[in-house]
Every structure is written in structure tokens, then in C-alpha cells.
Design a protein around this motif. Structure first.
Motif, PDB file in Angstrom:
ATOM      1  N   TRP A 117      38.778 -35.312  -3.365  1.00 17.92           N
ATOM      2  CA  TRP A 117      38.146 -35.471  -2.055  1.00 17.92           C
ATOM      3  C   TRP A 117      39.195 -35.665  -0.966  1.00 17.92           C
ATOM      4  O   TRP A 117      39.033 -35.181   0.155  1.00 17.92           O
ATOM      5  N   GLY A 127      39.418 -33.288   2.211  1.00 19.05           N
ATOM      6  CA  GLY A 127      39.221 -33.923   3.519  1.00 19.05           C
ATOM      7  C   GLY A 127      40.464 -34.035   4.364  1.00 19.05           C
ATOM      8  O   GLY A 127      40.404 -34.579   5.479  1.00 19.05           O
ATOM      9  N   GLU A 148      43.517 -33.282   6.901  1.00 20.40           N
ATOM     10  CA  GLU A 148      43.495 -32.644   8.222  1.00 20.40           C
ATOM     11  C   GLU A 148      43.856 -31.167   8.137  1.00 20.40           C
ATOM     12  O   GLU A 148      43.257 -30.324   8.808  1.00 20.40           O
ATOM     13  N   GLN A 152      40.829 -29.206   6.626  1.00 21.54           N
ATOM     14  CA  GLN A 152      39.719 -29.186   7.579  1.00 21.54           C
ATOM     15  C   GLN A 152      40.024 -28.289   8.778  1.00 21.54           C
ATOM     16  O   GLN A 152      39.127 -27.636   9.318  1.00 21.54           O
ATOM     17  N   ALA A 183      38.057 -24.551   9.430  1.00 23.58           N
ATOM     18  CA  ALA A 183      37.123 -25.057  10.447  1.00 23.58           C
ATOM     19  C   ALA A 183      35.924 -24.142  10.638  1.00 23.58           C
ATOM     20  O   ALA A 183      34.792 -24.610  10.823  1.00 23.58           O
ATOM     21  N   LEU A 186      33.265 -24.705   8.123  1.00 23.51           N
ATOM     22  CA  LEU A 186      32.736 -26.066   8.106  1.00 23.51           C
ATOM     23  C   LEU A 186      31.798 -26.313   9.288  1.00 23.51           C
ATOM     24  O   LEU A 186      31.135 -27.344   9.349  1.00 23.51           O
ATOM     25  N   ARG A 222      24.991 -35.516   2.404  1.00 23.45           N
ATOM     26  CA  ARG A 222      26.376 -36.001   2.443  1.00 23.45           C
ATOM     27  C   ARG A 222      26.558 -37.203   1.520  1.00 23.45           C
ATOM     28  O   ARG A 222      27.538 -37.280   0.768  1.00 23.45           O
ATOM     29  N   ARG A 245      29.060 -36.658  -1.541  1.00 23.24           N
ATOM     30  CA  ARG A 245      30.299 -37.434  -1.454  1.00 23.24           C
ATOM     31  C   ARG A 245      30.288 -38.634  -2.387  1.00 23.24           C
ATOM     32  O   ARG A 245      31.340 -39.232  -2.645  1.00 23.24           O
ATOM     33  N   ARG A 252      28.712 -27.807   3.887  1.00 24.34           N
ATOM     34  CA  ARG A 252      29.455 -28.103   5.115  1.00 24.34           C
ATOM     35  C   ARG A 252      29.180 -29.517   5.602  1.00 24.34           C
ATOM     36  O   ARG A 252      30.085 -30.194   6.115  1.00 24.34           O
ATOM     37  N   SER A 259      28.830 -31.945   3.842  1.00 17.88           N
ATOM     38  CA  SER A 259      29.591 -32.820   2.956  1.00 17.88           C
ATOM     39  C   SER A 259      31.101 -32.627   3.095  1.00 17.88           C
ATOM     40  O   SER A 259      31.878 -33.212   2.326  1.00 17.88           O
ATOM     41  N   GLY A 260      31.515 -31.771   4.035  1.00 22.25           N
ATOM     42  CA  GLY A 260      32.938 -31.549   4.265  1.00 22.25           C
ATOM     43  C   GLY A 260      33.572 -30.545   3.335  1.00 22.25           C
ATOM     44  O   GLY A 260      34.802 -30.469   3.244  1.00 22.25           O
ATOM     45  N   ILE A 261      32.751 -29.740   2.624  1.00 21.61           N
ATOM     46  CA  ILE A 261      33.273 -28.724   1.713  1.00 21.61           C
ATOM     47  C   ILE A 261      33.150 -27.354   2.377  1.00 21.61           C
ATOM     48  O   ILE A 261      32.047 -26.947   2.742  1.00 21.61           O
TER      49      ILE A 261
END
Length: 282
Positions: A96, A100, A102, A105, A109, A112, A129, A133, A189, A191-193
């Protein structure tokens, strides 16, 4: 295992009144890269027109053409030969913290971002999320996201339309492959994936006879980035896509990948008649 497939995709519009001009573009040529190799392709249109091919922002081959004379129909035939091998999945597990970071991400972008098609309610985004997560690894999170989608959506045609968003489909709990793909993309997305929408073709059988043609279909699925891109198809409960899947276009959502779009001046058109025939040649 590697398959060599021959694909013929025909789309025909019959106009009820004469059409005087039109501007069109199609995305029907399979991609090369990853687990597939395009061997040959040919696009023909009727009436005859000069064709121009270019790559769009996401690397999809686009065939463009226009007419400036009276016509009463439009028929597009795309023929291609492609070699597709089974896909083994990610080479290593990612964390993770890595997903996650920078750098990741920022690099992903566009995959996401929330788009009009990949919108879900704030409560759903929060629920997804927390579930995803809350898993120990992104791979486990992906599998939990797949479970969530299949719990909240059932396959049924005729309920949603090509304009429907993930939120629209989830509100009624029904949809088709486009809706499953938008909802899956939205869940990942949130969930940041990183996730992207894929359109292409799906061979209907798991063990086809070489030389025997089958009625295939245009299809949509999702690719997820977990160290490298992994294909999943929640509308068919397929956790990893294989050699039955032939990718044509990829993007943020359906608006980046339509097989055909155009504008015209003239009479009303009929509902398009579409056929996809797929033959395993090797």
C-alpha cells in the motif's frame, strides 16, 4: 498458451433519408503490446472513402474518414489477425505504501481521477475505500473490490444505456459489461488503485476448435495497475483475463474508447446492425 485469432467486426447503419455529409472515426484495430501482438489489420468502409489512421492520446489506433456526397448507408468492416497469450499476473506483490507513494499517484493521475462515468455516491466511495484499504495488501484489496462489485451488480441488458454512469447502474443494481467496468474502475480509484477502462473483443468459448468460427462480441473490462497492468472482468466473474480477451482501446472510461462515433447531416438512421465473428487459426 497462445492463440492466433482472426476477427471480423461489421457495423452497418441504414439511413431512412439521404445523408449529405458525415465525419466518422472508428476504434476497431487491436493493440500490440503486453500479452498480444497484432499481425495484420484492414478497415474498409462503404461507400468508399479515403481513410486516415492515427494514434490517440492513449495509444489506440483510430481510423477516420468523412463523406461529402449523398449516401443512404454506412458499413464498416474491420478484419484483423492477432496473437494473444495467457497472462500470468503480477511478477511481485506491491505494498500500500508503494501504491500510495507520491510518484505513483502522480504518474497514474489520469487513471485515478473521477470522471462522469466513474462517479459513485460519497457513501459508496467511503464504504469501498474502507473495505479495500482494510486488506493487508493491494492484491487482497483488489479481490475485495471484485467481491463488492459482484455483490452490488447483476448482469442484465436493457436497463442502462451507453450514457449511464457507475452510480446509475449501482442505483438499480443491474447493468452490462460497460456498467461493471465503470463501477469497478470507480471502486478501485476511490481506494487509490490506478485503473483503466478497456474495450475489445471476447472469444465466447474456453477451448475452441481451430478453424471453427464463433459469434464473438464487443466487450469491456478493466485493467488494474499493481506493479504492472492486470486485466479483470467483473461482468463475467473473471479475476484475471486470458487469451480469450483481445484489447482494442484503453482510456479513463467509455468516452475514450467508443468503437464508432461520428456526426452527420441528413436523415434519421436506424439502429446499427453489428456482428463480430472470431475464428481461432492456431
Amino acid at each position: 498458451m497462445t492463440w492466433r485469432l482472426e476477427i471480423t467486426h461489421k457495423t452497418r447503419y441504414q439511413y431512412q433519408e439521404p445523408v449529405y455529409s458525415s465525419y466518422n472515426e472508428v476504434r476497431m484495430i487491436p493493440r500490440s503490446g503486453g500479452n498480444q501482438l497484432l499481425l495484420s489489420s484492414l478497415v474498409n468502409v462503404s461507400p468508399r472513402a479515403t481513410l486516415y489512421t492515427y494514434r490517440d492520446y492513449f495509444g489506440t489506433a483510430v481510423t477516420a474518414f468523412d463523406f461529402h456526397r449523398v449516401h443512404d448507408h454506412l458499413e464498416i468492416t474491420a478484419e484483423s489477425h492477432v496473437e494473444v497469450r495467457n497472462y500470468s499476473g503480477p511478477s511481485s506483490e506491491v505494498s500500500w505504501d508503494f501504491i500510495g507513494s507520491e510518484a505513483i499517484q502522480d504518474d497514474f493521475a489520469e487513471h485515478l481521477m473521477v470522471t462522469p462515468y466513474t462517479t459513485v455516491s460519497a457513501d459508496q466511495a467511503s464504504e469501498i475505500r474502507d473495505l479495500v484499504r482494510g486488506q493487508s495488501t493491494p492484491i487482497d484489496g483488489l479481490n475485495r473490490a471484485i467481491e463488492w462489485i459482484t455483490e452490488h451488480l447483476s448482469y442484465q441488458s436493457g436497463i442502462t444505456s451507453v450514457q449511464s454512469s457507475a452510480a446509475d447502474a449501482l442505483a438499480v443494481g443491474l447493468g452490462v459489461c460497460q456498467d461493471f467496468s465503470h463501477a469497478t474502475t470507480a471502486a478501485l480509484r476511490a481506494s487509490g488503485i490506478p485503473a483503466r477502462y478497456v474495450s475489445g473483443y471476447l472469444f465466447p468459448g474456453r477451448d475452441p476448435i481451430v478453424g471453427e468460427s464463433s459469434i464473438g462480441e464487443s466487450h469491456a473490462w478493466v485493467e488494474v495497475w499493481l506493479g504492472r497492468w492486470i486485466g479483470i472482468d467483473t461482468s463475467n466473474a473473471v479475476e484475471r483475463t486470458d487469451q480469450r480477451y483481445v484489447a482494442v482501446a484503453k482510456g479513463r472510461d467509455y468516452s475514450d474508447v467508443p468503437p464508432f462515433k461520428g456526426i452527420y447531416f441528413g436523415g434519421q438512421s436506424s439502429t446499427p446492425f453489428v456482428t463480430v465473428t472470431i475464428t481461432r487459426r492456431q
